[in-house]
Design a protein around this motif. Structure first.
Motif, PDB file in Angstrom:
ATOM      1  N   UNK A  44       0.834  -1.199   0.000  1.00  0.00           N
ATOM      2  CA  UNK A  44       0.000   0.000   0.000  1.00  0.00           C
ATOM      3  C   UNK A  44       0.871   1.252   0.000  1.00  0.00           C
ATOM      4  N   UNK A  45       1.932   1.252   0.774  1.00  0.00           N
ATOM      5  CA  UNK A  45       2.834   2.397   0.813  1.00  0.00           C
ATOM      6  C   UNK A  45       3.511   2.608  -0.543  1.00  0.00           C
ATOM      7  N   UNK A  46       4.018   1.536  -1.135  1.00  0.00           N
ATOM      8  CA  UNK A  46       4.751   1.650  -2.392  1.00  0.00           C
ATOM      9  C   UNK A  46       3.872   2.132  -3.546  1.00  0.00           C
ATOM     10  N   UNK A  47       2.606   1.767  -3.528  1.00  0.00           N
ATOM     11  CA  UNK A  47       1.720   2.198  -4.616  1.00  0.00           C
ATOM     12  C   UNK A  47       1.399   3.681  -4.538  1.00  0.00           C
ATOM     13  N   UNK A  48       1.728   4.330  -3.425  1.00  0.00           N
ATOM     14  CA  UNK A  48       1.499   5.769  -3.309  1.00  0.00           C
ATOM     15  C   UNK A  48       2.762   6.578  -3.599  1.00  0.00           C
ATOM     16  N   UNK A  49       3.870   5.899  -3.837  1.00  0.00           N
ATOM     17  CA  UNK A  49       5.144   6.572  -4.065  1.00  0.00           C
ATOM     18  C   UNK A  49       5.378   6.770  -5.559  1.00  0.00           C
ATOM     19  N   UNK A  50       5.373   8.013  -5.994  1.00  0.00           N
ATOM     20  CA  UNK A  50       5.500   8.288  -7.427  1.00  0.00           C
ATOM     21  C   UNK A  50       6.856   7.860  -7.974  1.00  0.00           C
ATOM     22  N   UNK A  51       7.910   7.891  -7.153  1.00  0.00           N
ATOM     23  CA  UNK A  51       9.217   7.471  -7.651  1.00  0.00           C
ATOM     24  C   UNK A  51       9.270   5.969  -7.933  1.00  0.00           C
ATOM     25  N   UNK A  52       8.338   5.228  -7.392  1.00  0.00           N
ATOM     26  CA  UNK A  52       8.247   3.789  -7.662  1.00  0.00           C
ATOM     27  C   UNK A  52       7.277   3.534  -8.814  1.00  0.00           C
ATOM     28  N   UNK A  53       6.119   4.165  -8.792  1.00  0.00           N
ATOM     29  CA  UNK A  53       5.060   3.899  -9.756  1.00  0.00           C
ATOM     30  C   UNK A  53       5.283   4.594 -11.095  1.00  0.00           C
ATOM     31  N   UNK A  54       5.747   5.832 -11.085  1.00  0.00           N
ATOM     32  CA  UNK A  54       5.866   6.614 -12.322  1.00  0.00           C
ATOM     33  C   UNK A  54       6.740   5.945 -13.388  1.00  0.00           C
ATOM     34  N   UNK A  55       7.938   5.432 -13.047  1.00  0.00           N
ATOM     35  CA  UNK A  55       8.729   4.786 -14.099  1.00  0.00           C
ATOM     36  C   UNK A  55       8.033   3.561 -14.695  1.00  0.00           C
ATOM     37  N   UNK A  56       7.282   2.849 -13.869  1.00  0.00           N
ATOM     38  CA  UNK A  56       6.584   1.661 -14.363  1.00  0.00           C
ATOM     39  C   UNK A  56       5.407   2.046 -15.252  1.00  0.00           C
ATOM     40  N   UNK A  57       4.667   3.073 -14.858  1.00  0.00           N
ATOM     41  CA  UNK A  57       3.550   3.547 -15.687  1.00  0.00           C
ATOM     42  C   UNK A  57       4.098   4.046 -17.018  1.00  0.00           C
ATOM     43  N   UNK A  58       5.193   4.805 -16.963  1.00  0.00           N
ATOM     44  CA  UNK A  58       5.796   5.314 -18.199  1.00  0.00           C
ATOM     45  C   UNK A  58       6.274   4.170 -19.088  1.00  0.00           C
ATOM     46  N   UNK A  59       6.855   3.148 -18.488  1.00  0.00           N
ATOM     47  CA  UNK A  59       7.333   2.005 -19.270  1.00  0.00           C
ATOM     48  C   UNK A  59       6.169   1.307 -19.962  1.00  0.00           C
ATOM     49  N   UNK A  60       5.070   1.097 -19.258  1.00  0.00           N
ATOM     50  CA  UNK A  60       3.909   0.437 -19.851  1.00  0.00           C
ATOM     51  C   UNK A  60       3.274   1.300 -20.942  1.00  0.00           C
ATOM     52  N   UNK A  99       3.755  -4.609  -7.265  1.00  0.00           N
ATOM     53  CA  UNK A  99       3.880  -3.205  -7.661  1.00  0.00           C
ATOM     54  C   UNK A  99       3.941  -3.066  -9.180  1.00  0.00           C
ATOM     55  N   UNK A 100       4.673  -3.959  -9.831  1.00  0.00           N
ATOM     56  CA  UNK A 100       4.765  -3.884 -11.286  1.00  0.00           C
ATOM     57  C   UNK A 100       3.399  -4.172 -11.915  1.00  0.00           C
ATOM     58  N   UNK A 101       2.701  -5.149 -11.421  1.00  0.00           N
ATOM     59  CA  UNK A 101       1.358  -5.447 -11.919  1.00  0.00           C
ATOM     60  C   UNK A 101       0.389  -4.309 -11.671  1.00  0.00           C
TER      61      UNK A 101
END
Length: 138
Positions: A44-60, A99-101
């Motif tokens: 839950x914490x990691x899904x709110x962190x843009x430095x974790x989620x943003x690169x993955x969203x951009x990659x997808x 997190x990647x999913x």
């Protein structure tokens, strides 16, 4: 096959893989119980962190738009970030998968992928994405 059926199939395969891994590949004397409460808190914490989620969203988004990305670099950065959560019970691996999913699911649901890609600044903030020469920015 619709999205719901595909999602259920993937979840079922993940659960089957987890069960088989725990049953056949873990020694019987090694207690490898997952701390579910800790996993949920960390996820839950990691899904709110843009430095974790943003690169993955951009990659997808880049993948969906036909760009070439360095998937190994994206994975390596995420693994490095999640190394702090490693507890010798594969917690970091399960967080990586979740997190990647999660991020890929978010990106998959975006209808205007080029607009979101440039709005999020993916072209400037994530050099692992290489735009094809014929692709022009909007």
């Amino acid at each position: 096959m619709n999205k719901t059926q595909l999602s259920l199939l993937i979840i079922g395969l993940l659960l089957l893989g987890f069960y088989l891994r725990q049953t056949f590949f873990t020694p019987a004397d090694d207690p490898r119980e997952i701390n579910v409460d800790s996993f949920i808190d960390h996820a839950q914490y990691l899904t709110t962190q843009s430095e974790v989620i943003a690169p993955l969203v951009c990659a997808k988004l880049a993948i969906d738009m036909g760009f070439t990305i360095d998937q190994n670099q994206v994975n390596q950065v995420l693994r490095q970030t999640l190394k702090a959560y490693d507890d010798d019970k594969d917690a970091a691996l399960y967080l990586f998968i979740y997190v990647k999913g999660y991020a890929f699911g978010l990106a998959h649901g975006i209808e205007d992928k080029p607009g979101a890609y440039f709005h999020l600044g993916c072209d400037q903030n994530h050099p692992e994405v290489e735009m094809p020469p014929e692709q022009t920015q909007i």
